[in-house]
Scaffold this motif. Sequence first.
Motif, PDB file in Angstrom:
ATOM      1  N   SER A  85       5.659   9.255  24.184  1.00 25.64           N
ATOM      2  CA  SER A  85       6.855   8.950  24.965  1.00 25.64           C
ATOM      3  C   SER A  85       7.532   7.657  24.521  1.00 25.64           C
ATOM      4  CB  SER A  85       6.518   8.872  26.451  1.00 25.64           C
ATOM      5  OG  SER A  85       5.707   7.746  26.716  1.00 25.64           O
ATOM      6  N   PHE A  86       6.787   6.763  23.902  1.00 26.88           N
ATOM      7  CA  PHE A  86       7.376   5.516  23.416  1.00 26.88           C
ATOM      8  C   PHE A  86       7.872   5.621  21.982  1.00 26.88           C
ATOM      9  CE2 PHE A  86       4.665   3.598  26.826  1.00 26.88           C
ATOM     10  CZ  PHE A  86       5.722   3.161  27.595  1.00 26.88           C
ATOM     11  N   GLY A  87       7.923   6.819  21.440  1.00 23.75           N
ATOM     12  CA  GLY A  87       8.515   7.031  20.129  1.00 23.75           C
ATOM     13  C   GLY A  87       7.546   7.033  18.970  1.00 23.75           C
ATOM     14  N   GLY A  88       6.287   6.854  19.236  1.00 29.23           N
ATOM     15  CA  GLY A  88       5.297   6.897  18.173  1.00 29.23           C
ATOM     16  C   GLY A  88       4.899   8.327  17.851  1.00 29.23           C
ATOM     17  N   THR A  89       4.025   8.461  16.891  1.00 32.73           N
ATOM     18  CA  THR A  89       3.520   9.784  16.538  1.00 32.73           C
ATOM     19  C   THR A  89       2.171   9.992  17.231  1.00 32.73           C
ATOM     20  OG1 THR A  89       4.562   9.608  14.375  1.00 32.73           O
ATOM     21  CG2 THR A  89       2.870  11.293  14.638  1.00 32.73           C
ATOM     22  N   PRO A  90       2.126  10.887  18.223  1.00 31.03           N
ATOM     23  CA  PRO A  90       0.851  11.113  18.907  1.00 31.03           C
ATOM     24  C   PRO A  90      -0.160  11.770  17.974  1.00 31.03           C
ATOM     25  CG  PRO A  90       2.516  12.660  19.676  1.00 31.03           C
ATOM     26  CD  PRO A  90       3.197  11.721  18.746  1.00 31.03           C
ATOM     27  N   PHE A  91      -1.428  11.526  18.217  1.00 30.76           N
ATOM     28  CA  PHE A  91      -2.456  12.079  17.338  1.00 30.76           C
ATOM     29  C   PHE A  91      -2.848  13.496  17.708  1.00 30.76           C
ATOM     30  CE2 PHE A  91      -5.296  10.493  20.599  1.00 30.76           C
ATOM     31  CZ  PHE A  91      -4.800   9.241  20.904  1.00 30.76           C
ATOM     32  N   PHE A  92      -2.391  14.021  18.839  1.00 33.33           N
ATOM     33  CA  PHE A  92      -2.591  15.422  19.197  1.00 33.33           C
ATOM     34  C   PHE A  92      -1.241  16.087  19.370  1.00 33.33           C
ATOM     35  CE2 PHE A  92      -6.577  13.748  21.252  1.00 33.33           C
ATOM     36  CZ  PHE A  92      -7.450  14.347  20.373  1.00 33.33           C
ATOM     37  N   GLY A  93      -1.128  17.315  18.923  1.00 31.19           N
ATOM     38  CA  GLY A  93       0.084  18.095  19.156  1.00 31.19           C
ATOM     39  C   GLY A  93      -0.022  18.832  20.471  1.00 31.19           C
ATOM     40  N   ASN A  94       0.829  19.819  20.649  1.00 32.71           N
ATOM     41  CA  ASN A  94       0.834  20.581  21.906  1.00 32.71           C
ATOM     42  C   ASN A  94      -0.471  21.331  22.132  1.00 32.71           C
ATOM     43  OD1 ASN A  94       3.406  19.727  22.467  1.00 32.71           O
ATOM     44  ND2 ASN A  94       4.384  21.534  21.579  1.00 32.71           N
ATOM     45  N   VAL A  95      -0.966  21.957  21.088  1.00 33.18           N
ATOM     46  CA  VAL A  95      -2.212  22.724  21.227  1.00 33.18           C
ATOM     47  C   VAL A  95      -3.387  21.788  21.469  1.00 33.18           C
ATOM     48  CG1 VAL A  95      -3.771  24.318  20.064  1.00 33.18           C
ATOM     49  CG2 VAL A  95      -1.315  24.607  19.824  1.00 33.18           C
ATOM     50  N   GLY A  96      -3.397  20.661  20.779  1.00 37.95           N
ATOM     51  CA  GLY A  96      -4.461  19.675  20.978  1.00 37.95           C
ATOM     52  C   GLY A  96      -4.479  19.136  22.397  1.00 37.95           C
ATOM     53  N   GLU A  97      -3.296  18.873  22.947  1.00 38.48           N
ATOM     54  CA  GLU A  97      -3.218  18.409  24.328  1.00 38.48           C
ATOM     55  C   GLU A  97      -3.706  19.479  25.294  1.00 38.48           C
ATOM     56  OE1 GLU A  97       0.767  17.131  25.071  1.00 38.48           O
ATOM     57  OE2 GLU A  97       0.448  15.196  24.079  1.00 38.48           O
ATOM     58  N   MET A  98      -3.375  20.739  25.018  1.00 35.27           N
ATOM     59  CA  MET A  98      -3.817  21.823  25.890  1.00 35.27           C
ATOM     60  C   MET A  98      -5.345  21.926  25.870  1.00 35.27           C
ATOM     61  SD  MET A  98      -3.205  25.921  25.595  1.00 35.27           S
ATOM     62  CE  MET A  98      -4.235  25.958  24.156  1.00 35.27           C
ATOM     63  N   ILE A  99      -5.930  21.848  24.692  1.00 37.77           N
ATOM     64  CA  ILE A  99      -7.389  21.923  24.576  1.00 37.77           C
ATOM     65  C   ILE A  99      -8.046  20.726  25.250  1.00 37.77           C
ATOM     66  CG2 ILE A  99      -9.294  21.875  22.921  1.00 37.77           C
ATOM     67  CD1 ILE A  99      -7.487  23.562  21.061  1.00 37.77           C
ATOM     68  N   LEU A 100      -7.424  19.545  25.111  1.00 35.18           N
ATOM     69  CA  LEU A 100      -7.950  18.343  25.751  1.00 35.18           C
ATOM     70  C   LEU A 100      -7.933  18.478  27.274  1.00 35.18           C
ATOM     71  CD1 LEU A 100      -9.014  15.511  25.124  1.00 35.18           C
ATOM     72  CD2 LEU A 100      -6.670  14.700  25.238  1.00 35.18           C
ATOM     73  N   LEU A 101      -6.832  18.974  27.826  1.00 35.51           N
ATOM     74  CA  LEU A 101      -6.771  19.177  29.273  1.00 35.51           C
ATOM     75  C   LEU A 101      -7.734  20.267  29.739  1.00 35.51           C
ATOM     76  CD1 LEU A 101      -2.996  18.822  30.137  1.00 35.51           C
ATOM     77  CD2 LEU A 101      -4.865  17.303  30.749  1.00 35.51           C
ATOM     78  N   LEU A 102      -7.956  21.282  28.917  1.00 34.99           N
ATOM     79  CA  LEU A 102      -8.949  22.304  29.244  1.00 34.99           C
ATOM     80  C   LEU A 102     -10.347  21.678  29.327  1.00 34.99           C
ATOM     81  CD1 LEU A 102      -9.689  25.309  29.658  1.00 34.99           C
ATOM     82  CD2 LEU A 102      -9.974  25.439  27.176  1.00 34.99           C
ATOM     83  N   ALA A 103     -10.656  20.807  28.377  1.00 33.08           N
ATOM     84  CA  ALA A 103     -11.960  20.126  28.388  1.00 33.08           C
ATOM     85  C   ALA A 103     -12.095  19.230  29.615  1.00 33.08           C
ATOM     86  CB  ALA A 103     -12.139  19.325  27.106  1.00 33.08           C
ATOM     87  N   VAL A 104     -11.013  18.557  29.996  1.00 28.74           N
ATOM     88  CA  VAL A 104     -11.038  17.713  31.192  1.00 28.74           C
ATOM     89  C   VAL A 104     -11.308  18.564  32.433  1.00 28.74           C
ATOM     90  CG1 VAL A 104      -9.626  16.272  32.712  1.00 28.74           C
ATOM     91  CG2 VAL A 104      -9.550  15.912  30.258  1.00 28.74           C
ATOM     92  N   SER A 105     -10.628  19.679  32.545  1.00 23.49           N
ATOM     93  CA  SER A 105     -10.808  20.523  33.729  1.00 23.49           C
ATOM     94  C   SER A 105     -12.202  21.142  33.778  1.00 23.49           C
ATOM     95  CB  SER A 105      -9.737  21.598  33.799  1.00 23.49           C
ATOM     96  OG  SER A 105      -9.831  22.470  32.709  1.00 23.49           O
ATOM     97  N   ILE A 106     -12.762  21.488  32.633  1.00 24.09           N
ATOM     98  CA  ILE A 106     -14.126  22.038  32.599  1.00 24.09           C
ATOM     99  C   ILE A 106     -15.136  20.975  33.019  1.00 24.09           C
ATOM    100  CG2 ILE A 106     -15.945  22.846  31.038  1.00 24.09           C
ATOM    101  CD1 ILE A 106     -13.739  24.415  29.550  1.00 24.09           C
ATOM    102  N   ALA A 107     -14.989  19.757  32.490  1.00 22.36           N
ATOM    103  CA  ALA A 107     -15.918  18.681  32.847  1.00 22.36           C
ATOM    104  C   ALA A 107     -15.802  18.336  34.332  1.00 22.36           C
ATOM    105  CB  ALA A 107     -15.648  17.449  31.989  1.00 22.36           C
TER     106      ALA A 107
END
Length: 59
Positions: A21-43
Amino acid sequence: MFLIVAAVLFAVFVINVSIGSFGGTPFFGNVGEMILLLAVSIAFTATILKKEAIKRAGK
């Protein structure tokens, strides 16, 4: 244990979104963010189920 994992993974997600959001290049794309949130919800779900099992065993 699982709650700590969920908190750390969620913090990584928030940092990734903040970088993007601050204009940098995030290290995860859309799919990576989805997988990360899936892991958060599972944990988080594992934590809740574990606490419920302990609560029922105590009755």
